[in-house]
Design a protein around this motif. Sequence first.
Motif, PDB file in Angstrom:
ATOM      1  N   ASP A 192       0.374  -1.613  -0.117  1.00 64.49           N
ATOM      2  CA  ASP A 192      -0.387   0.121   0.132  1.00 64.49           C
ATOM      3  C   ASP A 192       1.058   1.125   0.386  1.00 64.49           C
ATOM      4  O   ASP A 192       0.414   2.357  -0.139  1.00 64.49           O
ATOM      5  CB  ASP A 192      -0.636  -0.170   1.733  1.00 64.49           C
ATOM      6  CG  ASP A 192      -2.396  -1.416   0.772  1.00 64.49           C
ATOM      7  OD1 ASP A 192      -2.584  -1.533   0.437  1.00 64.49           O
ATOM      8  OD2 ASP A 192      -2.584  -1.147   2.086  1.00 64.49           O
ATOM      9  N   LEU A 193       1.908   1.232   0.267  1.00 59.50           N
ATOM     10  CA  LEU A 193       3.096   2.422   0.554  1.00 59.50           C
ATOM     11  C   LEU A 193       3.398   2.901  -1.162  1.00 59.50           C
ATOM     12  O   LEU A 193       3.832   3.842  -1.239  1.00 59.50           O
ATOM     13  CB  LEU A 193       4.485   1.349   0.698  1.00 59.50           C
ATOM     14  CG  LEU A 193       3.959   1.361   1.573  1.00 59.50           C
ATOM     15  CD1 LEU A 193       5.919   0.705   2.743  1.00 59.50           C
ATOM     16  CD2 LEU A 193       3.884   2.964   3.520  1.00 59.50           C
ATOM     17  N   LYS A 194       3.013   2.522  -2.617  1.00 61.60           N
ATOM     18  CA  LYS A 194       3.373   2.921  -3.659  1.00 61.60           C
ATOM     19  C   LYS A 194       2.257   4.102  -3.922  1.00 61.60           C
ATOM     20  O   LYS A 194       1.071   3.698  -3.317  1.00 61.60           O
ATOM     21  CB  LYS A 194       3.064   1.363  -4.351  1.00 61.60           C
ATOM     22  CG  LYS A 194       3.191   0.163  -4.807  1.00 61.60           C
ATOM     23  CD  LYS A 194       3.337  -0.749  -6.209  1.00 61.60           C
ATOM     24  CE  LYS A 194       3.975  -1.746  -6.592  1.00 61.60           C
ATOM     25  NZ  LYS A 194       3.483  -2.542  -7.452  1.00 61.60           N
ATOM     26  N   GLY A 195       3.234   4.710  -4.841  1.00 59.90           N
ATOM     27  CA  GLY A 195       2.120   6.066  -5.093  1.00 59.90           C
ATOM     28  C   GLY A 195       2.486   6.945  -3.537  1.00 59.90           C
ATOM     29  O   GLY A 195       1.567   8.248  -3.816  1.00 59.90           O
ATOM     30  N   LYS A 196       2.625   6.606  -2.316  1.00 56.20           N
ATOM     31  CA  LYS A 196       2.655   7.628  -0.856  1.00 56.20           C
ATOM     32  C   LYS A 196       4.359   8.083  -0.893  1.00 56.20           C
ATOM     33  O   LYS A 196       5.413   8.188  -1.238  1.00 56.20           O
ATOM     34  CB  LYS A 196       2.325   6.474   0.165  1.00 56.20           C
ATOM     35  CG  LYS A 196       1.402   5.373  -0.162  1.00 56.20           C
ATOM     36  CD  LYS A 196      -0.110   6.636   0.345  1.00 56.20           C
ATOM     37  CE  LYS A 196      -1.283   6.076  -0.189  1.00 56.20           C
ATOM     38  NZ  LYS A 196      -2.481   6.007  -0.253  1.00 56.20           N
ATOM     39  N   LYS A 197       3.975   8.922  -0.086  1.00 55.17           N
ATOM     40  CA  LYS A 197       5.637   9.782   0.393  1.00 55.17           C
ATOM     41  C   LYS A 197       5.676   8.857   1.656  1.00 55.17           C
ATOM     42  O   LYS A 197       5.167   9.145   2.845  1.00 55.17           O
ATOM     43  CB  LYS A 197       5.027  11.718   0.772  1.00 55.17           C
ATOM     44  CG  LYS A 197       4.349  12.141  -0.403  1.00 55.17           C
ATOM     45  CD  LYS A 197       4.468  13.362   0.578  1.00 55.17           C
ATOM     46  CE  LYS A 197       4.083  14.647  -0.651  1.00 55.17           C
ATOM     47  NZ  LYS A 197       3.688  15.812  -0.278  1.00 55.17           N
ATOM     48  N   VAL A 198       7.434   8.705   1.384  1.00 54.03           N
ATOM     49  CA  VAL A 198       7.799   8.272   2.747  1.00 54.03           C
ATOM     50  C   VAL A 198       8.943   8.122   3.098  1.00 54.03           C
ATOM     51  O   VAL A 198       9.338   8.472   2.186  1.00 54.03           O
ATOM     52  CB  VAL A 198       7.423   6.619   1.939  1.00 54.03           C
ATOM     53  CG1 VAL A 198       8.079   5.481   2.752  1.00 54.03           C
ATOM     54  CG2 VAL A 198       5.777   5.896   1.662  1.00 54.03           C
ATOM     55  N   ALA A 199       8.898   8.520   4.202  1.00 55.79           N
ATOM     56  CA  ALA A 199      10.430   8.432   4.381  1.00 55.79           C
ATOM     57  C   ALA A 199      10.775   7.308   5.344  1.00 55.79           C
ATOM     58  O   ALA A 199      10.752   6.494   5.679  1.00 55.79           O
ATOM     59  CB  ALA A 199      10.190   8.810   6.228  1.00 55.79           C
ATOM     60  N   VAL A 200      12.363   6.771   4.579  1.00 55.34           N
ATOM     61  CA  VAL A 200      12.956   6.349   4.230  1.00 55.34           C
ATOM     62  C   VAL A 200      14.826   6.188   5.033  1.00 55.34           C
ATOM     63  O   VAL A 200      15.428   5.449   5.237  1.00 55.34           O
ATOM     64  CB  VAL A 200      13.437   6.013   2.645  1.00 55.34           C
ATOM     65  CG1 VAL A 200      12.070   5.417   2.187  1.00 55.34           C
ATOM     66  CG2 VAL A 200      13.931   6.435   2.415  1.00 55.34           C
ATOM     67  N   GLY A 201      14.702   7.261   5.800  1.00 57.78           N
ATOM     68  CA  GLY A 201      15.432   7.703   6.945  1.00 57.78           C
ATOM     69  C   GLY A 201      16.398   8.214   6.069  1.00 57.78           C
ATOM     70  O   GLY A 201      16.654   8.844   5.314  1.00 57.78           O
ATOM     71  N   ALA A 202      17.592   8.537   6.947  1.00 53.76           N
ATOM     72  CA  ALA A 202      18.127   9.868   6.139  1.00 53.76           C
ATOM     73  C   ALA A 202      19.297   8.724   5.308  1.00 53.76           C
ATOM     74  O   ALA A 202      19.284   7.733   4.853  1.00 53.76           O
ATOM     75  CB  ALA A 202      19.603   9.943   7.118  1.00 53.76           C
ATOM     76  N   ALA A 203      19.426   9.930   4.393  1.00 54.83           N
ATOM     77  CA  ALA A 203      19.842   9.367   3.238  1.00 54.83           C
ATOM     78  C   ALA A 203      21.744   8.525   3.605  1.00 54.83           C
ATOM     79  O   ALA A 203      22.615   9.011   4.299  1.00 54.83           O
ATOM     80  CB  ALA A 203      21.167  10.325   2.703  1.00 54.83           C
ATOM     81  N   GLY A 204      21.518   7.253   3.331  1.00 51.48           N
ATOM     82  CA  GLY A 204      22.965   6.915   3.150  1.00 51.48           C
ATOM     83  C   GLY A 204      22.821   5.964   5.093  1.00 51.48           C
ATOM     84  O   GLY A 204      24.000   5.192   5.274  1.00 51.48           O
ATOM     85  N   SER A 205      21.891   6.448   5.737  1.00 50.82           N
ATOM     86  CA  SER A 205      21.552   5.546   6.967  1.00 50.82           C
ATOM     87  C   SER A 205      21.395   4.206   7.300  1.00 50.82           C
ATOM     88  O   SER A 205      20.988   3.576   5.733  1.00 50.82           O
ATOM     89  CB  SER A 205      20.651   6.478   8.003  1.00 50.82           C
ATOM     90  OG  SER A 205      19.762   5.720   7.100  1.00 50.82           O
ATOM     91  N   GLY A 206      21.457   3.462   7.767  1.00 53.05           N
ATOM     92  CA  GLY A 206      20.754   2.118   7.987  1.00 53.05           C
ATOM     93  C   GLY A 206      19.986   1.723   7.916  1.00 53.05           C
ATOM     94  O   GLY A 206      19.698   0.439   7.783  1.00 53.05           O
TER      95      GLY A 206
END
Length: 324
Positions: free
Chosen positions: A142-156
Amino acid sequence: MFKKTVALITIALLLTAAIAGCAGKSGGQQAGGQKFITIATGGTAGTYFPLGGALADIWNKNIKGVNATAQSTGASVANVNLLKDGKADVIFVQNDIAYYAANGTEMFKDNKYEDIKGLTTLYPETVQIVTLAGKNIKSVADLKGKKVAVGAAGSGAEANARQILEAAGITYNDISAQYLSFAEAANNLKDGNIDAAFLTAGFPTAAVQDIAASKKIELISLDDALVSKLMEKYPYYTKIVIPANTYSGVDHDVNTVAVKAMLAVSSKMDEETAYNLVKTMYANLDRLKAAHKAGEQIKQETGKEGMSIPLHPGAEKFFKEIGK
């Protein structure tokens, strides 16, 4: 007079060089009989930061000559680079990220760091996918097409998000990826700027508690098929359940995955220092438990579980002493 001045300057320079030499050999900066230990943690809304502060307190009070300080950082990946550059002496890091660094894979491709050594593993770091009630997001699909925070760039956390999405057949092209820290993700969820956020930390996580204090949140469970596919490719993940009522308003168990939090140091740290750091930590676990609930899961008998890189000789000495 001139000769005396030159002699004094020469002595001062020699002393400075000697101190620098000691620092390079020990893995901690030495001056005036003190050993300065910088602990690289993570964001202030995560789990590493309070535990890092507790570690500094433990070591300062119980190891003669140690002056330890914890600093807020960008967490796992940033911490490896700080250790490599000599800007940190002890780092918090996910076991998968430590493995990537030691072996030159993933985000450390062409940037291998073989000098990273394990001190001990700590507790499971749980991948938590947080959304708000009313967003109609019930699964990873259901995350398709959504605004998703994926973590800081290059983070674990970002690596975890990318790998879980991949197992679900989703790429960043299918979502609007937002590279945000824990605290930034919490604020943006509350303000309605994003639809969901990936967080990787010991639970309960302050950032998630912060959101739940003012909004009705939901945590997304991972189905068995997705988890099996993920673990087949990335064996450092383990299954874990976030119990019901861990967070306000979430009254059911949530199935997800976890990696392992650990402490790492450079091979340049001397054996005695590494030994004292790990031994003293385990002799003062109550202080870690008081700092964060995740501290309750830190036990010396499980201190090698999930260790993904070679142990530092000082840590190896400690675990041999306790029969592990």
